[in-house]
Design an enzyme around this catalytic site. Structure first.
Site, PDB file in Angstrom:
ATOM      1  N   THR A 124       0.810  -1.213   0.000  1.00 42.22           N
ATOM      2  CA  THR A 124       0.000   0.000   0.000  1.00 42.22           C
ATOM      3  C   THR A 124       0.851   1.275   0.000  1.00 42.22           C
ATOM      4  O   THR A 124       1.962   1.267   0.550  1.00 42.22           O
ATOM      5  CB  THR A 124      -0.922   0.002   1.253  1.00 42.22           C
ATOM      6  OG1 THR A 124      -1.425   1.312   1.465  1.00 42.22           O
ATOM      7  CG2 THR A 124      -0.171  -0.413   2.515  1.00 42.22           C
ATOM      8  N   ASP A 125       0.304   2.336  -0.544  1.00 40.66           N
ATOM      9  CA  ASP A 125       0.998   3.640  -0.513  1.00 40.66           C
ATOM     10  C   ASP A 125       1.150   4.144   0.914  1.00 40.66           C
ATOM     11  O   ASP A 125       1.948   5.037   1.184  1.00 40.66           O
ATOM     12  CB  ASP A 125       0.265   4.678  -1.380  1.00 40.66           C
ATOM     13  CG  ASP A 125      -1.171   4.978  -0.975  1.00 40.66           C
ATOM     14  OD1 ASP A 125      -1.665   4.399   0.014  1.00 40.66           O
ATOM     15  OD2 ASP A 125      -1.810   5.806  -1.655  1.00 40.66           O
ATOM     16  N   GLU A 126       0.364   3.555   1.842  1.00 41.69           N
ATOM     17  CA  GLU A 126       0.408   4.034   3.229  1.00 41.69           C
ATOM     18  C   GLU A 126       1.758   3.773   3.887  1.00 41.69           C
ATOM     19  O   GLU A 126       2.093   4.400   4.886  1.00 41.69           O
ATOM     20  CB  GLU A 126      -0.719   3.401   4.051  1.00 41.69           C
ATOM     21  CG  GLU A 126      -2.079   3.740   3.485  1.00 41.69           C
ATOM     22  CD  GLU A 126      -3.229   3.480   4.428  1.00 41.69           C
ATOM     23  OE1 GLU A 126      -3.033   3.464   5.650  1.00 41.69           O
ATOM     24  OE2 GLU A 126      -4.355   3.290   3.925  1.00 41.69           O
TER      25      GLU A 126
ATOM     26  N   TYR B 142      -1.427  -0.309  11.140  1.00 43.83           N
ATOM     27  CA  TYR B 142      -1.642  -1.040   9.879  1.00 43.83           C
ATOM     28  C   TYR B 142      -0.471  -0.830   8.930  1.00 43.83           C
ATOM     29  O   TYR B 142       0.138  -1.792   8.447  1.00 43.83           O
ATOM     30  CB  TYR B 142      -2.962  -0.606   9.225  1.00 43.83           C
ATOM     31  CG  TYR B 142      -3.052  -0.932   7.746  1.00 43.83           C
ATOM     32  CD1 TYR B 142      -3.093  -2.251   7.295  1.00 43.83           C
ATOM     33  CD2 TYR B 142      -3.093   0.091   6.782  1.00 43.83           C
ATOM     34  CE1 TYR B 142      -3.158  -2.548   5.931  1.00 43.83           C
ATOM     35  CE2 TYR B 142      -3.163  -0.189   5.430  1.00 43.83           C
ATOM     36  CZ  TYR B 142      -3.196  -1.514   5.012  1.00 43.83           C
ATOM     37  OH  TYR B 142      -3.253  -1.804   3.668  1.00 43.83           O
TER      38      TYR B 142
ATOM     39  N   LYS C 219       2.418  -3.417   7.359  1.00 43.95           N
ATOM     40  CA  LYS C 219       2.619  -3.641   5.914  1.00 43.95           C
ATOM     41  C   LYS C 219       4.073  -3.327   5.534  1.00 43.95           C
ATOM     42  O   LYS C 219       4.680  -4.043   4.734  1.00 43.95           O
ATOM     43  CB  LYS C 219       1.662  -2.771   5.089  1.00 43.95           C
ATOM     44  CG  LYS C 219       0.196  -3.169   5.150  1.00 43.95           C
ATOM     45  CD  LYS C 219      -0.102  -4.547   4.565  1.00 43.95           C
ATOM     46  CE  LYS C 219       0.086  -4.626   3.070  1.00 43.95           C
ATOM     47  NZ  LYS C 219      -0.320  -5.942   2.529  1.00 43.95           N
TER      48      LYS C 219
HETATM   49  P1  NAD Z   1      -9.783  -7.094   2.548  1.00 46.60           P
HETATM   50  O1  NAD Z   1      -9.723  -6.746   3.993  1.00 46.60           O
HETATM   51  O2  NAD Z   1     -11.017  -6.830   1.765  1.00 46.60           O
HETATM   52  O3  NAD Z   1      -9.455  -8.653   2.337  1.00 46.60           O
HETATM   53  C1  NAD Z   1      -8.411  -9.298   2.996  1.00 46.60           C
HETATM   54  C2  NAD Z   1      -8.573 -10.783   2.733  1.00 46.60           C
HETATM   55  O4  NAD Z   1      -7.464 -11.466   3.352  1.00 46.60           O
HETATM   56  C3  NAD Z   1      -9.849 -11.379   3.337  1.00 46.60           C
HETATM   57  O5  NAD Z   1     -10.448 -12.264   2.415  1.00 46.60           O
HETATM   58  C4  NAD Z   1      -9.358 -12.134   4.566  1.00 46.60           C
HETATM   59  O6  NAD Z   1     -10.164 -13.248   4.898  1.00 46.60           O
HETATM   60  C5  NAD Z   1      -7.967 -12.575   4.094  1.00 46.60           C
HETATM   61  N1  NAD Z   1      -7.038 -12.815   5.209  1.00 46.60           N
HETATM   62  C6  NAD Z   1      -6.804 -11.995   6.273  1.00 46.60           C
HETATM   63  N2  NAD Z   1      -5.892 -12.563   7.086  1.00 46.60           N
HETATM   64  C7  NAD Z   1      -5.536 -13.746   6.514  1.00 46.60           C
HETATM   65  C8  NAD Z   1      -4.622 -14.776   6.856  1.00 46.60           C
HETATM   66  N3  NAD Z   1      -3.902 -14.700   7.992  1.00 46.60           N
HETATM   67  N4  NAD Z   1      -4.490 -15.835   6.029  1.00 46.60           N
HETATM   68  C9  NAD Z   1      -5.231 -15.913   4.897  1.00 46.60           C
HETATM   69  N5  NAD Z   1      -6.120 -14.989   4.517  1.00 46.60           N
HETATM   70  C10 NAD Z   1      -6.272 -13.905   5.319  1.00 46.60           C
HETATM   71  O7  NAD Z   1      -8.500  -6.368   1.912  1.00 46.60           O
HETATM   72  P2  NAD Z   1      -8.327  -5.614   0.517  1.00 46.60           P
HETATM   73  O8  NAD Z   1      -8.820  -4.234   0.667  1.00 46.60           O
HETATM   74  O9  NAD Z   1      -8.807  -6.481  -0.572  1.00 46.60           O
HETATM   75  O10 NAD Z   1      -6.722  -5.529   0.477  1.00 46.60           O
HETATM   76  C11 NAD Z   1      -5.962  -6.550  -0.177  1.00 46.60           C
HETATM   77  C12 NAD Z   1      -4.508  -6.136  -0.153  1.00 46.60           C
HETATM   78  O11 NAD Z   1      -4.348  -4.890  -0.823  1.00 46.60           O
HETATM   79  C13 NAD Z   1      -3.947  -5.937   1.256  1.00 46.60           C
HETATM   80  O12 NAD Z   1      -2.644  -6.463   1.284  1.00 46.60           O
HETATM   81  C14 NAD Z   1      -3.925  -4.439   1.438  1.00 46.60           C
HETATM   82  O13 NAD Z   1      -2.877  -4.049   2.308  1.00 46.60           O
HETATM   83  C15 NAD Z   1      -3.680  -3.966   0.023  1.00 46.60           C
HETATM   84  N6  NAD Z   1      -4.205  -2.630  -0.323  1.00 46.60           N
HETATM   85  C16 NAD Z   1      -5.503  -2.300  -0.079  1.00 46.60           C
HETATM   86  C17 NAD Z   1      -5.970  -1.046  -0.443  1.00 46.60           C
HETATM   87  C18 NAD Z   1      -7.408  -0.623  -0.232  1.00 46.60           C
HETATM   88  O14 NAD Z   1      -7.734   0.551  -0.445  1.00 46.60           O
HETATM   89  N7  NAD Z   1      -8.303  -1.512   0.169  1.00 46.60           N
HETATM   90  C19 NAD Z   1      -5.111  -0.119  -1.061  1.00 46.60           C
HETATM   91  C20 NAD Z   1      -3.776  -0.505  -1.293  1.00 46.60           C
HETATM   92  C21 NAD Z   1      -3.342  -1.769  -0.929  1.00 46.60           C
HETATM   93  P1  TYD Z   2     -10.389   4.434   4.843  1.00 46.80           P
HETATM   94  O1  TYD Z   2     -11.403   3.974   3.868  1.00 46.80           O
HETATM   95  O2  TYD Z   2     -10.405   3.861   6.214  1.00 46.80           O
HETATM   96  O3  TYD Z   2      -8.967   4.204   4.153  1.00 46.80           O
HETATM   97  P2  TYD Z   2      -7.477   4.668   4.655  1.00 46.80           P
HETATM   98  O4  TYD Z   2      -7.537   5.143   6.035  1.00 46.80           O
HETATM   99  O5  TYD Z   2      -6.730   3.381   4.552  1.00 46.80           O
HETATM  100  O6  TYD Z   2      -7.037   5.705   3.686  1.00 46.80           O
HETATM  101  O7  TYD Z   2     -10.478   6.020   4.994  1.00 46.80           O
HETATM  102  C1  TYD Z   2     -10.349   6.869   3.859  1.00 46.80           C
HETATM  103  C2  TYD Z   2     -10.454   8.300   4.344  1.00 46.80           C
HETATM  104  O8  TYD Z   2     -11.773   8.531   4.850  1.00 46.80           O
HETATM  105  C3  TYD Z   2      -9.499   8.610   5.501  1.00 46.80           C
HETATM  106  O9  TYD Z   2      -8.979   9.921   5.348  1.00 46.80           O
HETATM  107  C4  TYD Z   2     -10.364   8.532   6.730  1.00 46.80           C
HETATM  108  C5  TYD Z   2     -11.747   8.948   6.224  1.00 46.80           C
HETATM  109  N1  TYD Z   2     -12.882   8.287   6.923  1.00 46.80           N
HETATM  110  C6  TYD Z   2     -13.888   9.064   7.520  1.00 46.80           C
HETATM  111  O10 TYD Z   2     -13.868  10.319   7.478  1.00 46.80           O
HETATM  112  N2  TYD Z   2     -14.894   8.408   8.155  1.00 46.80           N
HETATM  113  C7  TYD Z   2     -14.955   7.049   8.236  1.00 46.80           C
HETATM  114  O11 TYD Z   2     -15.910   6.511   8.857  1.00 46.80           O
HETATM  115  C8  TYD Z   2     -13.917   6.262   7.622  1.00 46.80           C
HETATM  116  C9  TYD Z   2     -13.953   4.759   7.681  1.00 46.80           C
HETATM  117  C10 TYD Z   2     -12.895   6.936   6.975  1.00 46.80           C
END
Ligand code: NAD
Ligand code: TYD
Length: 334
Positions: free
Chosen positions: A123-125, A147, A151
């Site tokens: 992630t960019d985070e 988090y 990562k």
């Molecule tokens: P999500 O929370 O929707 O899904 C995570 C999945 O991983 C779930 O199906 C969960 O059951 C599985 N999981 C969790 N712990 C596990 C374990 N110990 N063993 C096996 N499976 C396990 O997540 P997402 O939003 O789809 O994110 C997927 C990846 O992309 C992550 O690595 C996250 O850091 C990265 N990512 C997410 C975002 C975003 O905006 N959602 C952005 C950038 C990167």
């Molecule tokens: P989020 O979807 O949790 O992603 P991330 O924190 O990983 O970027 O949040 C996106 C943005 O929205 C973040 O600046 C926090 C804000 N946010 C709210 O204002 N209210 C909420 O209930 C949530 C979940 C996020």
């Protein structure tokens, strides 16, 4: 590539990746390895042909289980993670187990099995917050919440594995992702489903002008696949949506698409350590031919339409565990 182990593929981006990959490559078979945590959901894969993937329930923190699933695979793509910043603030033990120990088990299994390609989805985070300009792959990690720290730990272990053992590791760092099948704890699906139900949306007060760069799920999937197929081991690739928006702008867009007024915004206490802005430069991945296809206005409108049309998917999620979390996260906020 004939057989790919996709960990965490019952989650949001992982399931979108499997859908994308199966459509792109008619000869590929995916091993879906997932623990089915609260965020994992086999409904996310329901529309996919059963003969194109094999589901294995398991935990990447269990070395024997992940090693067995990876046996015979040409590649492993790791989406498995604990992913929600607010939950990591409540407690990060599971984040460390999955995002650090789990990644280490994948790396060790790949070394033992001589897996040809290992892609760690990150992630960019991990770069932290930036006021102006954009982080490049050469920027040092600077995570600021539990988090992103977990990562970054997984990423650093991956890079160390490449340097030490030449494990063919590539890392992608994507920006905030949105689209179908996203668990409704993240801001976009949470706000959309609340507004459909005529409930207020909890916007973090003080964070209204914080900026996120929005990436459509299918574009994230194609970015990961480009890095997997064309990337060089030992390299990081940023995957940026190129759609930076303030949270208040996103919120107003959702209000407008769902026909709700400003009175549906409820300002709630800010997230501790709330990162102000994420921004990454994706020119390295673009040089491999990748481009995001979805423009923001269309993507957000399509996402709203998807949640409106798929209440069967999110209504069962927004019960039980979710309601307990929602109360703890929002109603009990001091
Ligand atoms: P999500 O929370 O929707 O899904 C995570 C999945 O991983 C779930 O199906 C969960 O059951 C599985 N999981 C969790 N712990 C596990 C374990 N110990 N063993 C096996 N499976 C396990 O997540 P997402 O939003 O789809 O994110 C997927 C990846 O992309 C992550 O690595 C996250 O850091 C990265 N990512 C997410 C975002 C975003 O905006 N959602 C952005 C950038 C990167
Ligand atoms: P989020 O979807 O949790 O992603 P991330 O924190 O990983 O970027 O949040 C996106 C943005 O929205 C973040 O600046 C926090 C804000 N946010 C709210 O204002 N209210 C909420 O209930 C949530 C979940 C996020």
């Amino acid at each position: 590539m004939k057989r790919i182990c996709v960990t965490g593929a019952a989650g949001f981006i992982g399931s979108n990746y499997v859908r994308y990959k199966l459509a792109q490559d008619p000869g590929v078979h995916c091993i879906v390895f997932d623990k089915l945590t609260y965020a994992g959901n086999l409904d996310n894969l329901k529309d996919l042909p059963k003969d194109r993937y094999t589901f294995i329930k398991g935990d990447i923190a269990d070395k024997a289980a992940i090693r067995a699933a990876m046996e015979g695979c040409d590649a492993v793509v790791n989406f498995a993670a604990d992913t929600h910043v607010d939950r990591s603030i409540m407690g990060a033990t599971d984040f460390i187990s999955t995002n650090v120990t789990g990644v280490y088990n994948i790396l060790e299994s790949a070394r033992e099995l001589k897996t040809a390609r290992v892609l760690l989805v990150s992630t960019d985070e991990v770069y932290g917050s930036i006021r102006e300009g954009s982080f490049k792959e050469t920027s040092p990690p600077g995570p600021r919440n539990p988090y992103s720290a977990s990562k970054a730990g997984g990423d650093l272990m991956g890079l160390a594995h490449f340097e030490t053992f030449r494990t063919p590791v590539m890392i992608t760092r994507g920006s905030n992702t949105y689209g179908p099948y996203q668990y409704p704890e993240k801001v976009m699906p949470l706000f959309i489903t609340n507004l459909i139900d005529g409930q207020q949306v909890p916007l973090y007060k003080g964070g209204e002008n914080n900026v996120r760069d929005w990436l459509y799920a299918e574009d994230h999937a194609s970015g990961v696949d480009t890095a997997l197929m064309k990337g060089e081991p030992g390299n990081i690739y940023n995957v940026a949506g190129g759609n930076e928006r303030e949270n208040i702008v996103l919120t107003r867009r959702l209000l407008s698409l769902l026909g709700r007024g400003e009175e549906f915004i409820k300002l709630v206490p800010d997230r501790p350590g709330h990162d102000f802005r994420y921004s990454i430069d994706a020119s390295k991945l673009r040089a491999l031919g990748w481009r995001p296809k979805m423009d923001w206005d269309t993507g957000v409108a399509k996402t709203v339409e998807w949640y409106k049309a798929n209440e069967w998917w999110w209504r069962k999620i927004k019960s039980g565990e979710f309601l307990a979390y929602y109360k703890r996260q929002y109603e009990d906020r001091k």
